[in-house]
Motif scaffolding. Structure first.
Motif, short mmCIF file in Angstrom:
data_model
loop_
_atom_site.label_atom_id
_atom_site.label_comp_id
_atom_site.label_asym_id
_atom_site.label_seq_id
_atom_site.Cartn_x
_atom_site.Cartn_y
_atom_site.Cartn_z
N ASP A 356 37.37 40.70 45.41
CA ASP A 356 36.02 40.27 44.47
C ASP A 356 35.87 39.71 43.15
O ASP A 356 36.58 39.46 42.34
CB ASP A 356 35.88 42.16 44.60
CG ASP A 356 36.18 42.77 42.95
OD1 ASP A 356 37.03 42.18 42.44
OD2 ASP A 356 36.05 44.11 43.18
N GLY A 357 34.55 40.39 43.01
CA GLY A 357 34.62 38.62 41.30
C GLY A 357 34.77 39.51 40.27
O GLY A 357 35.23 38.44 39.49
N ASN A 379 34.96 37.05 47.00
CA ASN A 379 33.84 37.16 47.49
C ASN A 379 32.20 36.83 46.39
O ASN A 379 31.08 36.32 46.37
CB ASN A 379 33.19 38.91 47.68
CG ASN A 379 33.10 39.66 46.30
OD1 ASN A 379 34.02 39.37 45.46
ND2 ASN A 379 32.25 41.25 46.47
N LYS A 380 33.00 36.64 44.27
CA LYS A 380 32.01 36.66 43.42
C LYS A 380 32.60 35.07 42.99
O LYS A 380 33.15 35.01 42.65
CB LYS A 380 31.33 37.11 42.42
CG LYS A 380 30.50 38.63 43.55
CD LYS A 380 30.61 39.81 42.16
CE LYS A 380 29.58 41.16 43.17
NZ LYS A 380 28.86 41.24 42.35
N ARG A 382 31.08 33.07 41.04
CA ARG A 382 31.61 32.24 39.13
C ARG A 382 31.94 31.12 38.63
O ARG A 382 32.84 30.63 38.31
CB ARG A 382 32.68 33.14 38.86
CG ARG A 382 32.63 34.82 38.98
CD ARG A 382 31.79 35.57 38.80
NE ARG A 382 32.06 36.93 39.12
CZ ARG A 382 31.27 38.33 37.89
NH1 ARG A 382 30.58 38.04 37.78
NH2 ARG A 382 31.47 39.47 39.01
#
Length: 453
Positions: A356-357, A379-380, A382
């Motif tokens: 995840d992020g 998934n993020k 950044r």
């Protein structure tokens, strides 16, 4: 006397046309295919067996299966003791002899001896067998973090001070029994402390300060009496007045454990209530009974009290690794160490990984690529481009969807295998509880596949 296994017990489970029977049968076959598990459990149990004589206790095999059954049913020791007396299926699974009816205290004492390192060895053995059978090769993995809570209520300075006085009074009462006649007297302040603690919650700011001053005064007074009692008993012991040396040693160890915690609670109360300081999380004591507990805040969500866990899951839904963190480290700092642990387990890094992020940053991406990981999907993003992370948009979307699987796995672990909250006492048993949840979860996954030959 304790055996490693009960060879005379039937290897077949009492048949019941139900999914639970099918799953337990598959787990039983997996355990039978790995007899070395019983040896590892026996090593843990032998630490409390002082002599190899007397009535036969539960075998190492039965203790292993009872621990897994408790986690599988997600129940307490009372219920586990009941089902082991009542259910033929569960008795067969635990390989109990006809005359064995283990009590709650017996089960609790034996299962508590099993260490986290033993459960981790069992889990690694499962992964290697799954790799040999082609069930899980560790080539595509997902990583995520969660929190397992300690068995405490949300902390409050007034409650912590009241608990400090209560525990000091308990130790003073125990200390009086160490000699034939009590060598000191003390005043029990529990009623006054409870009253002041209750008023701290409902009083206004100015009145609250007065009640906190009273609490601190009573806590310091009780602490002073306890220190004087230790000196008195130490002198009595030198003169041979103590009844049992072992009890005196245990009492002194409990005093040495309690006093630093009480000092920390007094200090943090003065800093927070009277000086208005924000005490750093790593300097706080949130429980006298579970002092290992960390304060965990994920993003800006609700504060949790326990330990942060990092988990890695493979395509087969098996949990490939678990790390119980100290404090509340950032997810981004744990990404590369988790990938290095995968290299230790499988001898190579995964080909693809997803997270995840919280794990996303350019430094992690560059280090992962340098380690040999082909595709890294966060998934993020950044600020990262898809082309930098994966070969194509299709691969990124595939790994993006794959990552959702570990969310489901963590949810299942928490709802059905007891990973949401640990009711055990102490950091070692906390670690053991978490690893036992993972081992039991993995065994249910593996039970759906044929047992190794």
């Amino acid at each position: 006397m304790r055996k490693k296994r009960n060879p005379q017990c039937s290897m077949e489970l009492h048949y019941v046309p139900h999914e639970i029977c099918s799953q337990l049968s598959g787990i039983s076959q997996w355990l039978d295919a790995h007899p070395q598990f019983n040896d590892w459990i026996y090593e843990d149990l032998s630490s409390c067996d002082k002599q190899n004589t007397g009535r036969n206790g539960l075998s190492a095999e039965s203790v292993l299966r009872a621990a897994l059954l408790k986690q599988y049913l997600n129940c307490d020791y009372d219920y586990l003791s009941f089902v082991l007396m009542d259910s033929m299926l569960f008795r067969d699974f635990c390989r109990l002899e006809p005359n064995q009816r283990p009590s709650r205290s017996s089960l609790h004492g034996l299962i508590s001896l099993l260490t986290a390192s033993t459960w981790e060895r069992i889990n690694n053995c499962q992964l290697m067998t799954a790799k040999d059978q082609g069930i899980e090769k560790g080539r595509t993995v997902a990583i995520d973090s969660t929190v397992t809570e300690s068995d405490i209520k949300p902390p409050c300075d007034s409650d912590l001070l009241a608990s400090s006085v209560k525990e000091i009074c308990r130790l003073l009462e125990r200390g009086q029994t160490l000699t034939a006649t009590p060598l000191y007297e003390y005043t029990h302040h529990n009623r006054a402390v409870k009253d002041a603690a209750r008023k701290c919650i409902y009083a206004g700011k100015e009145e609250r300060h007065q009640h906190y001053k009273k609490l601190l005064q009573l806590t310091r007074k009780s602490r002073k009496v306890l220190i004087e009692a230790t000196v008195t008993l130490a002198n009595a012991r030198q003169q041979g007045q103590c009844l049992l040396a072992d009890d005196a040693d245990k009492w002194q160890a409990d005093v040495d454990h309690l006093l630093p915690l009480v000092d920390a609670i007094v200090s943090q109360t003065e800093r927070r209530v009277f000086k208005g300081e924000k005490v750093p999380a790593q300097e706080k004591v949130v429980s006298l009974y579970e002092p290992h507990t960390d304060i965990i805040v994920k993003d800006r969500r609700q504060v949790q009290y326990g330990h942060k866990l990092n988990l890695v899951q493979g395509k087969s839904r098996l949990i490939l690794d678990l790390v119980i963190e100290e404090g509340n480290p950032a997810d981004s700092d744990q990404f590369i160490p988790m990938m290095e642990r995968q290299k230790e387990i499988y001898g190579r890094v995964p080909r693809q990984t997803s997270g995840d992020g919280g794990y996303a940053c350019r430094a992690n991406l560059e280090k992962a690529k340098a380690m040999g990981i082909s595709d890294v999907a966060f998934n993020k993003k950044r600020g990262l481009e898809v082309e930098e992370m994966t070969k194509s948009q299709y691969v990124y979307k595939t790994l993006f969807r794959f990552r959702a699987g570990i969310e489901a796995g963590i949810s299942w672990l928490k709802r059905c295998f007891g990973l949401s909250r640990c009711h055990c006492k102490g950091s070692e048993r906390f670690d053991s509880h978490c690893w036992l949840s993972v081992v039991c979860y993995n065994l249910v996954i593996l039970a759906r596949h044929p047992a190794p030959s």
